[in-house]
Design a protein around this motif. Sequence first.
Motif, PDB file in Angstrom:
ATOM      1  N   GLU A 162     -34.569  11.300  -0.397  1.00 48.00           N
ATOM      2  CA  GLU A 162     -34.122  10.555  -1.667  1.00 48.00           C
ATOM      3  C   GLU A 162     -34.663   9.133  -1.415  1.00 48.00           C
ATOM      4  OE1 GLU A 162     -30.675  11.212  -3.390  1.00 48.00           O
ATOM      5  OE2 GLU A 162     -30.153  12.819  -2.190  1.00 48.00           O
ATOM      6  N   PRO A 163     -36.031   8.953  -1.779  1.00 47.20           N
ATOM      7  CA  PRO A 163     -36.513   7.601  -1.332  1.00 47.20           C
ATOM      8  C   PRO A 163     -36.112   6.605  -2.424  1.00 47.20           C
ATOM      9  CG  PRO A 163     -38.051   9.223  -2.394  1.00 47.20           C
ATOM     10  CD  PRO A 163     -36.926   9.916  -1.966  1.00 47.20           C
ATOM     11  N   PHE A 164     -35.717   7.171  -3.482  1.00 43.57           N
ATOM     12  CA  PHE A 164     -35.292   6.036  -4.802  1.00 43.57           C
ATOM     13  C   PHE A 164     -33.868   5.974  -5.072  1.00 43.57           C
ATOM     14  CE2 PHE A 164     -39.687   8.074  -5.849  1.00 43.57           C
ATOM     15  CZ  PHE A 164     -40.210   7.170  -4.991  1.00 43.57           C
ATOM     16  N   GLY A 165     -33.155   6.994  -4.357  1.00 43.60           N
ATOM     17  CA  GLY A 165     -31.657   6.961  -4.517  1.00 43.60           C
ATOM     18  C   GLY A 165     -30.983   5.796  -4.442  1.00 43.60           C
ATOM     19  N   ALA A 166     -31.295   4.823  -3.603  1.00 39.48           N
ATOM     20  CA  ALA A 166     -30.586   3.667  -3.753  1.00 39.48           C
ATOM     21  C   ALA A 166     -31.015   2.505  -4.828  1.00 39.48           C
ATOM     22  CB  ALA A 166     -30.507   3.047  -2.304  1.00 39.48           C
ATOM     23  N   LEU A 167     -31.934   2.780  -5.620  1.00 41.87           N
ATOM     24  CA  LEU A 167     -32.563   1.743  -6.549  1.00 41.87           C
ATOM     25  C   LEU A 167     -31.958   2.018  -8.071  1.00 41.87           C
ATOM     26  CD1 LEU A 167     -36.107   2.381  -5.122  1.00 41.87           C
ATOM     27  CD2 LEU A 167     -34.582   0.612  -4.536  1.00 41.87           C
ATOM     28  N   ASP A 168     -32.159   0.767  -8.791  1.00 42.84           N
ATOM     29  CA  ASP A 168     -31.603   1.122 -10.150  1.00 42.84           C
ATOM     30  C   ASP A 168     -32.583   1.646 -10.791  1.00 42.84           C
ATOM     31  OD1 ASP A 168     -33.266  -0.931 -11.225  1.00 42.84           O
ATOM     32  OD2 ASP A 168     -31.990  -2.293 -10.118  1.00 42.84           O
ATOM     33  N   ALA A 169     -32.021   2.220 -12.102  1.00 37.23           N
ATOM     34  CA  ALA A 169     -32.864   3.208 -12.820  1.00 37.23           C
ATOM     35  C   ALA A 169     -34.254   2.756 -13.493  1.00 37.23           C
ATOM     36  CB  ALA A 169     -32.045   3.493 -14.326  1.00 37.23           C
ATOM     37  N   LYS A 170     -34.541   1.596 -13.600  1.00 37.03           N
ATOM     38  CA  LYS A 170     -35.730   1.156 -13.948  1.00 37.03           C
ATOM     39  C   LYS A 170     -36.726   1.160 -12.785  1.00 37.03           C
ATOM     40  CE  LYS A 170     -38.816  -1.733 -16.486  1.00 37.03           C
ATOM     41  NZ  LYS A 170     -39.903  -1.174 -15.941  1.00 37.03           N
ATOM     42  N   VAL A 171     -36.216   0.628 -11.794  1.00 37.33           N
ATOM     43  CA  VAL A 171     -37.382   0.387 -10.713  1.00 37.33           C
ATOM     44  C   VAL A 171     -37.649   1.765 -10.037  1.00 37.33           C
ATOM     45  CG1 VAL A 171     -37.334  -0.432  -8.196  1.00 37.33           C
ATOM     46  CG2 VAL A 171     -36.143  -1.844  -9.900  1.00 37.33           C
ATOM     47  N   ARG A 172     -36.456   2.669 -10.089  1.00 34.78           N
ATOM     48  CA  ARG A 172     -36.771   4.204  -9.870  1.00 34.78           C
ATOM     49  C   ARG A 172     -37.940   4.972 -10.577  1.00 34.78           C
ATOM     50  NH1 ARG A 172     -31.163   5.920  -9.334  1.00 34.78           N
ATOM     51  NH2 ARG A 172     -31.172   6.662 -11.584  1.00 34.78           N
ATOM     52  N   LYS A 173     -37.703   4.608 -11.788  1.00 37.03           N
ATOM     53  CA  LYS A 173     -38.748   5.119 -12.906  1.00 37.03           C
ATOM     54  C   LYS A 173     -40.084   4.601 -12.574  1.00 37.03           C
ATOM     55  CE  LYS A 173     -37.748   7.205 -17.025  1.00 37.03           C
ATOM     56  NZ  LYS A 173     -36.921   7.238 -18.349  1.00 37.03           N
ATOM     57  N   ASP A 174     -40.032   3.288 -12.183  1.00 35.34           N
ATOM     58  CA  ASP A 174     -41.719   2.801 -11.776  1.00 35.34           C
ATOM     59  C   ASP A 174     -42.193   3.480 -10.525  1.00 35.34           C
ATOM     60  OD1 ASP A 174     -41.384   1.406 -14.120  1.00 35.34           O
ATOM     61  OD2 ASP A 174     -40.980  -0.624 -13.151  1.00 35.34           O
ATOM     62  N   LEU A 175     -41.116   3.348  -9.681  1.00 30.64           N
ATOM     63  CA  LEU A 175     -41.552   3.836  -8.189  1.00 30.64           C
ATOM     64  C   LEU A 175     -42.184   5.312  -8.134  1.00 30.64           C
ATOM     65  CD1 LEU A 175     -39.438   2.184  -5.348  1.00 30.64           C
ATOM     66  CD2 LEU A 175     -41.906   1.827  -6.096  1.00 30.64           C
ATOM     67  N   ARG A 176     -41.190   6.119  -9.090  1.00 29.43           N
ATOM     68  CA  ARG A 176     -41.759   7.568  -8.987  1.00 29.43           C
ATOM     69  C   ARG A 176     -43.140   7.662  -9.504  1.00 29.43           C
ATOM     70  NH1 ARG A 176     -36.568   9.440 -11.982  1.00 29.43           N
ATOM     71  NH2 ARG A 176     -37.440   9.681 -14.071  1.00 29.43           N
ATOM     72  N   ARG A 177     -43.370   6.902 -10.419  1.00 24.29           N
ATOM     73  CA  ARG A 177     -44.610   7.113 -11.252  1.00 24.29           C
ATOM     74  C   ARG A 177     -45.794   6.581 -10.271  1.00 24.29           C
ATOM     75  NH1 ARG A 177     -42.645   5.251 -16.450  1.00 24.29           N
ATOM     76  NH2 ARG A 177     -41.926   7.060 -17.052  1.00 24.29           N
TER      77      ARG A 177
END
Lengths: 358, 220
Positions: A162-177
């Motif tokens: 869950e690498p992006f589980g603790a991040l907010d929505a915007k950051v999560r989207k950037d990071l997964r791309r």
Amino acid sequence: MSIEIRNIQKRFGEFTALDNVSLTVESGELLALLGPSGCGKTTLLRIIAGLETPDAGQVLFAGKDATHTHVSERQVGFVFQHYALFRHMTVFDNVAFGLTVRPRSVRPGREEVRERVMRLLKLVQLDWLADAYPAQLSGGQRQRIALARSLAVEPKVLLLDEPFGALDAKVRKDLRRWLRSLHNDMHITSVFVTHDQEEALEVSDRVVVMDHGHIEQVGTPDEIYDRPATPFVTQFLGDVNLFHGRVDQGHFTLGDFAQPLAEAPAAGGQAVAFVRPHDLEISRAAEGALAHGVVEHIHAVGPIVRVEVAAESSGKPLEAVLTRERYRELALMLGDRVYVRPTRVSVFPAGDAQDYVI
Amino acid sequence: MDAWIDLFRTAWPVLLQGTLYTLMFAVISMVLGLALGFLVALVRVARVPALAQLAAFYVSAMRGTPLLVQIFVIYYGLPGIGIEFDPVTAGVLALTLNVGAYLSESMRGGIAGVDRGQWDAGLSLGLGWWQTMRFVVAPQALRLAVPSLSNSLISLIKDTSLVSVITVTELMLATKEVIAQTFQPLPLYLAAAAIYWVLSASFEQVQRRVEARLNLSYRR
């Protein structure tokens, strides 16, 4: 390096976390383990890493049995949901750490460590933070450092919990791309765990959907989304409308509605049909309608319009998504009497998991 | 007032001597106790079979009996089975064994307080158990444990007064000796109390420095 998981069993006391799970991760692919909490996805990832031992079954790395190889010898990179950065070390030391603690004979020289760390920090675009401490970073920055740290030891497999589980929505989207493009460049065999279906479908080459300790379906994001194998997968991947009807002579029927099924079912009987909101058309004509009712709510959100129709037969609300054009064309008003027609239906016999898609 | 100044003028060499003894007992027992405590905590955290149970028994015994009794057992009891110590050794031994038990519990708490993910992260980077403990967990555990370690160590400074019962002329016994000659208990006991306080207060300063240093990387 490929990973093969054979008949893994894992129990925690009375709770069965994994029930006879088998799975192959192809070399170089990015695989997502998707499921609700408690489905066993994280346990499976930790077993691959060697942080957890299975009660039965085998884990093979590149065809070789690694079931009893200690985690420190598996050469896996692990990225944790809560980063697990070493708080008493600077960013640079965190990334360098896996290299500097190696025995002298296999430790790269000082300059080489420096070079490698700086290259990784550039890769995660945080080379300017080398001297900062983890406490001074934002969540997204911490997770990128954690990723750089796990890559520094040149792992053969990258595992992300869950690498992006603790991040907010915007950051999560950037990071997964960003993770997707990083994987495209590096081609390291990667497995990541998520409970976010959007994330799994967007980032991975293949998705494994899990529930209650077993695998429900394995496939590419398209396959999983377009041809869900079970009612569970259908419902987990997004909003659906549910219709209870029958399967008779190769048709799904509900009242006057009948739709031929591509694969003829073996036997008739009670069945459920799932229709996604964007596969449900609203019309003022009764022709080919699955149900009818009264418009109860209209939510215009950005480019799409969500319409809730209270079905007359069941009284349950049906959800449909329209384009703005279609919405204007229909000139829908609250209280209008409308018909709904599915463009795509997933039908499952009631109480069974067999799938026939039309 | 003048009488008191005269009194201290004659008493200070003896009191100083006693203070040095007290300081020696405290420092040696601190160092040995920290080492012993760390060892005991390690054995218990790693769940070494048999040794872990033995360590738990030791901690329970040390915390469950009065230090005064422990000192008597070591100095007056053990000679009965042929083990004899001079008073200084017996004092250091008793204080070390006693404080080691308390320190080990503080360290165990500190180690347990470090997030499980830190272990996982260390191990997955290729470190062994001991390397992870030494480089990742112990430094962070120390930060968590410092306040409670300091509690035990400050108590230790004051507990050294108990070794006066086995004829070691540390600060307490030195004070009593001066009182026996001068019959002035109030000013002399107050002086002893002040000295203990000063010693403890200086240790608090050390604690503050250590905490500030360990907190460096946690500042934003």
